[in-house]
Scaffold this active site. Structure first.
Site, short mmCIF file in Angstrom:
data_model
loop_
_atom_site.label_atom_id
_atom_site.label_comp_id
_atom_site.label_asym_id
_atom_site.label_seq_id
_atom_site.Cartn_x
_atom_site.Cartn_y
_atom_site.Cartn_z
N ASP A 127 0.83 -1.22 0.00
CA ASP A 127 0.00 0.00 0.00
C ASP A 127 0.86 1.27 0.00
O ASP A 127 2.02 1.26 0.42
CB ASP A 127 -0.90 0.04 1.25
CG ASP A 127 -2.07 -0.92 1.15
OD1 ASP A 127 -2.08 -1.74 0.21
OD2 ASP A 127 -2.97 -0.86 2.00
N HIS A 269 3.66 -2.24 3.30
CA HIS A 269 3.67 -0.87 2.79
C HIS A 269 5.02 -0.58 2.14
O HIS A 269 6.07 -0.67 2.81
CB HIS A 269 3.41 0.13 3.93
CG HIS A 269 2.06 -0.03 4.55
ND1 HIS A 269 1.77 -1.02 5.48
CD2 HIS A 269 0.91 0.68 4.38
CE1 HIS A 269 0.51 -0.92 5.85
NE2 HIS A 269 -0.04 0.10 5.20
#
Length: 301
Positions: A127, A269
């Protein structure tokens, strides 16, 4: 007087010998049983006998020297032709037919079906990118292990680094939406919702030439209103590495080991360097545990 008697005795003996010889010799046998030819000899009879045989039989036979019965004192070269041929069984030693070895019936080879190893499927997702350093490092590691992942990109970052998004797509990774500016969608009006989704989708299209088919709501925040307004498939996760919180590669790996499962969607992430540093160990562990890496789209087909 005595000389006369001696001579008579000698003559008597000679006559007796001749009579005895006559009775014992083949010449004394019945005519129908004996046909003598003084012109037939041992060598000629043997050669004629041999020539009657086919070449193939001649080559295979085990020959002995001719054998003759010297009966009655006849010279060895005088023989009866028919009688000579009839004793072929003692002239020729025929090879006894060899029994062909019986072939044992071959056991039918039954191929046992190889037990297929059940491969577990798992999806790596990243992400908040792209990031010009960490995302590039992550792409390099993924390429090294031929692993495909899904990148939930933020529209604002796509505009900054479209070349990285394009590179990820070219390497076979799935590009999905994480909205335009990472706002909590549950707190937005319908118009704001569509703005967040549409602007991000357009940025992705500009970078790779196609629109995303899935999105991930920031913070995982979603409700009925969001589902009603946004018709794209929403994707959450079921394995949280918590990499954004602890920022420690060893803890990221530990969380994967603790929660990895078939059908798992791992949340990471790509904006954190510690996530990039943890990735290789995570991949190695999952390979060792026989996981197959798939994109989100592949996982939910």
């Amino acid at each position: 007087m005595s000389k006369n008697i001696l001579m008579i005795g000698i003559l008597f003996g000679l006559v007796s010998s001749l009579v005895f010889w006559w009775l014992k010799s083949p010449l004394g046998t019945k005519a129908e049983n004996m046909h003598i030819s003084a012109t037939y000899n041992e060598q000629q009879g043997y050669e004629q006998f041999v020539k009657q045989l086919p070449q193939q039989k001649w080559d295979k036979m085990n020959w002995n020297s001719p054998f003759y019965m010297n009966n009655g004192g006849l010279p060895r070269y005088i023989r009866d032709c028919e009688a000579y041929i009839t004793v072929s069984e003692i002239l020729v030693k025929q090879e006894e037919p060899k029994e062909e070895p019986k072939e044992e019936p071959q056991k039918e080879l039954i191929e046992k079906p190889q037990q297929e190893v059940q491969r577990k499927r798992i999806a790596l997702t990243f992400d908040d990118g792209p990031n010009d350093k960490n995302t590039v490092q992550i792409l390099s590691i993924l390429q090294k292990y031929d692993v495909k992942a899904t990148f939930f990109v933020i529209g604002l970052n796509v505009v900054k680094h479209p070349e990285i998004v394009k590179l990820a797509a070219q390497q076979g990774h799935e590009i999905a939406s994480h909205t335009w500016s990472h706002k909590n969608l549950t707190k937005l009006t319908p118009a704001q919702l569509h703005d967040e989704i549409d602007r991000a989708s357009n940025a992705i299209f500009e970078a790779i030439g196609q629109y995303p088919t899935t999105y991930r709501p920031p913070y995982g925040a979603i409700n009925a209103n969001v589902r009603d307004e946004i018709k794209m498939k929403s994707i959450l996760w079921n394995i949280d590495t918590m990499d954004w919180q602890h920022k420690t590669p060893a803890k990221t790996l530990a969380n994967v080991k603790l929660h990895a499962k078939d059908g798992g969607v791992i949340l990471m992430h790509d904006i954190h360097k510690e996530t990039a540093e943890a990735l290789e160990a995570v991949i190695q562990y999952l390979i060792q545990e026989n996981y197959e890496f798939v994109t989100v789209e592949e996982l939910y087909k």
